[in-house]
Write a protein that holds these residues in place. Structure first.
Motif, PDB file in Angstrom:
ATOM      1  N   VAL A  51     -67.202 104.394  57.458  1.00  0.00           N
ATOM      2  CA  VAL A  51     -68.589 104.586  57.035  1.00  0.00           C
ATOM      3  C   VAL A  51     -68.882 106.076  57.139  1.00  0.00           C
ATOM      4  O   VAL A  51     -68.761 106.664  58.212  1.00  0.00           O
ATOM      5  CB  VAL A  51     -69.569 103.770  57.913  1.00  0.00           C
ATOM      6  N   CYS A  53     -71.518 109.306  56.529  1.00  0.00           N
ATOM      7  CA  CYS A  53     -72.916 109.732  56.369  1.00  0.00           C
ATOM      8  C   CYS A  53     -73.116 110.413  55.018  1.00  0.00           C
ATOM      9  O   CYS A  53     -74.233 110.508  54.523  1.00  0.00           O
ATOM     10  CB  CYS A  53     -73.304 110.688  57.488  1.00  0.00           C
ATOM     11  N   ASP A  55     -72.509 109.294  52.286  1.00  0.00           N
ATOM     12  CA  ASP A  55     -73.057 108.318  51.338  1.00  0.00           C
ATOM     13  C   ASP A  55     -74.558 108.490  51.133  1.00  0.00           C
ATOM     14  O   ASP A  55     -75.073 108.222  50.045  1.00  0.00           O
ATOM     15  CB  ASP A  55     -72.803 106.881  51.813  1.00  0.00           C
ATOM     16  N   TYR A  66     -77.597 106.041  61.144  1.00  0.00           N
ATOM     17  CA  TYR A  66     -77.227 104.907  62.001  1.00  0.00           C
ATOM     18  C   TYR A  66     -77.653 103.594  61.344  1.00  0.00           C
ATOM     19  O   TYR A  66     -76.929 102.599  61.411  1.00  0.00           O
ATOM     20  CB  TYR A  66     -77.824 105.072  63.406  1.00  0.00           C
ATOM     21  N   ALA A  67     -78.809 103.599  60.683  1.00  0.00           N
ATOM     22  CA  ALA A  67     -79.231 102.422  59.917  1.00  0.00           C
ATOM     23  C   ALA A  67     -78.243 102.156  58.781  1.00  0.00           C
ATOM     24  O   ALA A  67     -77.901 100.996  58.506  1.00  0.00           O
ATOM     25  CB  ALA A  67     -80.643 102.628  59.373  1.00  0.00           C
ATOM     26  N   HIS A  68     -77.768 103.211  58.145  1.00  0.00           N
ATOM     27  CA  HIS A  68     -76.753 103.085  57.093  1.00  0.00           C
ATOM     28  C   HIS A  68     -75.484 102.450  57.658  1.00  0.00           C
ATOM     29  O   HIS A  68     -74.915 101.538  57.059  1.00  0.00           O
ATOM     30  CB  HIS A  68     -76.461 104.459  56.494  1.00  0.00           C
ATOM     31  N   LEU A  70     -75.200 100.477  60.276  1.00  0.00           N
ATOM     32  CA  LEU A  70     -75.453  99.064  60.597  1.00  0.00           C
ATOM     33  C   LEU A  70     -75.433  98.198  59.341  1.00  0.00           C
ATOM     34  O   LEU A  70     -74.892  97.093  59.350  1.00  0.00           O
ATOM     35  CB  LEU A  70     -76.775  98.915  61.357  1.00  0.00           C
ATOM     36  N   ARG A  71     -76.005  98.715  58.255  1.00  0.00           N
ATOM     37  CA  ARG A  71     -75.972  97.964  56.984  1.00  0.00           C
ATOM     38  C   ARG A  71     -74.535  97.797  56.495  1.00  0.00           C
ATOM     39  O   ARG A  71     -74.121  96.695  56.134  1.00  0.00           O
ATOM     40  CB  ARG A  71     -76.795  98.677  55.904  1.00  0.00           C
ATOM     41  N   LYS A  72     -73.786  98.883  56.473  1.00  0.00           N
ATOM     42  CA  LYS A  72     -72.415  98.845  55.950  1.00  0.00           C
ATOM     43  C   LYS A  72     -71.493  97.971  56.801  1.00  0.00           C
ATOM     44  O   LYS A  72     -70.614  97.306  56.270  1.00  0.00           O
ATOM     45  CB  LYS A  72     -71.839 100.261  55.849  1.00  0.00           C
ATOM     46  N   SER A  73     -71.692  97.988  58.107  1.00  0.00           N
ATOM     47  CA  SER A  73     -70.831  97.213  59.004  1.00  0.00           C
ATOM     48  C   SER A  73     -71.350  95.796  59.228  1.00  0.00           C
ATOM     49  O   SER A  73     -70.691  94.999  59.889  1.00  0.00           O
ATOM     50  CB  SER A  73     -70.683  97.930  60.343  1.00  0.00           C
ATOM     51  N   GLN A  74     -72.535  95.514  58.690  1.00  0.00           N
ATOM     52  CA  GLN A  74     -73.186  94.210  58.859  1.00  0.00           C
ATOM     53  C   GLN A  74     -73.320  93.853  60.339  1.00  0.00           C
ATOM     54  O   GLN A  74     -73.020  92.739  60.765  1.00  0.00           O
ATOM     55  CB  GLN A  74     -72.441  93.131  58.087  1.00  0.00           C
ATOM     56  N   SER A  76     -75.816  94.310  64.048  1.00  0.00           N
ATOM     57  CA  SER A  76     -77.165  94.545  64.550  1.00  0.00           C
ATOM     58  C   SER A  76     -77.087  95.645  65.599  1.00  0.00           C
ATOM     59  O   SER A  76     -76.066  95.820  66.265  1.00  0.00           O
ATOM     60  CB  SER A  76     -77.755  93.268  65.163  1.00  0.00           C
TER      61      SER A  76
END
Length: 134
Positions: A51, A53, A55, A66-68, A70-74, A76
């Motif tokens: 992942v 940054c 992107d 960090y939100a990115h 969490l989304r990419k790694s699915q 929480s």
């Protein structure tokens, strides 16, 4: 294009994967550069993905990266751990709701004094699996 892994990396990544951890490389660098570094170090196959940054055209410790992640790694935030030797990265992850492990490889290293402490501190990756399981 080449950066050897510390001696404790291979065994620790195997141990974490064996405990059911989903491992991702997360970097301010481009995905291509990280892929190259991980492959050259012989550890790329240990990670489910990279992942970057890059992107979202920002850098750690921006909370958006960090939100990115969490989304990419699915994942929480409360379940995700960021492992780093960089205090700013650990502080950013904790501020974004993740857990953070600081790898303090040198006794002379000082954690940045921002009033945010790492969830755990280890002196080598060999200590990591037990520390985050506790």
């Amino acid at each position: 294009r080449e950066l050897p892994a510390f001696d404790d990396v291979q065994d620790t990544l195997s141990d974490l994967a064996g405990r059911g951890c989903r491992l991702y490389a997360f970097s301010n660098g481009s995905a291509e550069a990280v892929e190259t570094l991980l492959s050259a170090a012989g550890i790329r196959e240990r990670f489910l993905g990279v992942v970057s940054c890059d992107d979202i055209r920002s850098f750690k410790p921006n909370p958006a990266v960090y939100a990115h992640f969490l989304r990419k790694s699915q994942a929480s935030g409360s379940e995700a751990w960021l492992i780093s030797g960089n205090p700013f990265d650990v502080i950013g992850a904790i501020s974004a709701g993740m857990r953070g492990a600081w790898v303090r490889r040198s006794a002379d290293a000082v954690f940045d004094p921002w009033g945010i402490e790492p969830t755990v501190t280890v002196t080598s990756l060999g200590e990591l699996a037990d520390a985050i399981a506790a």
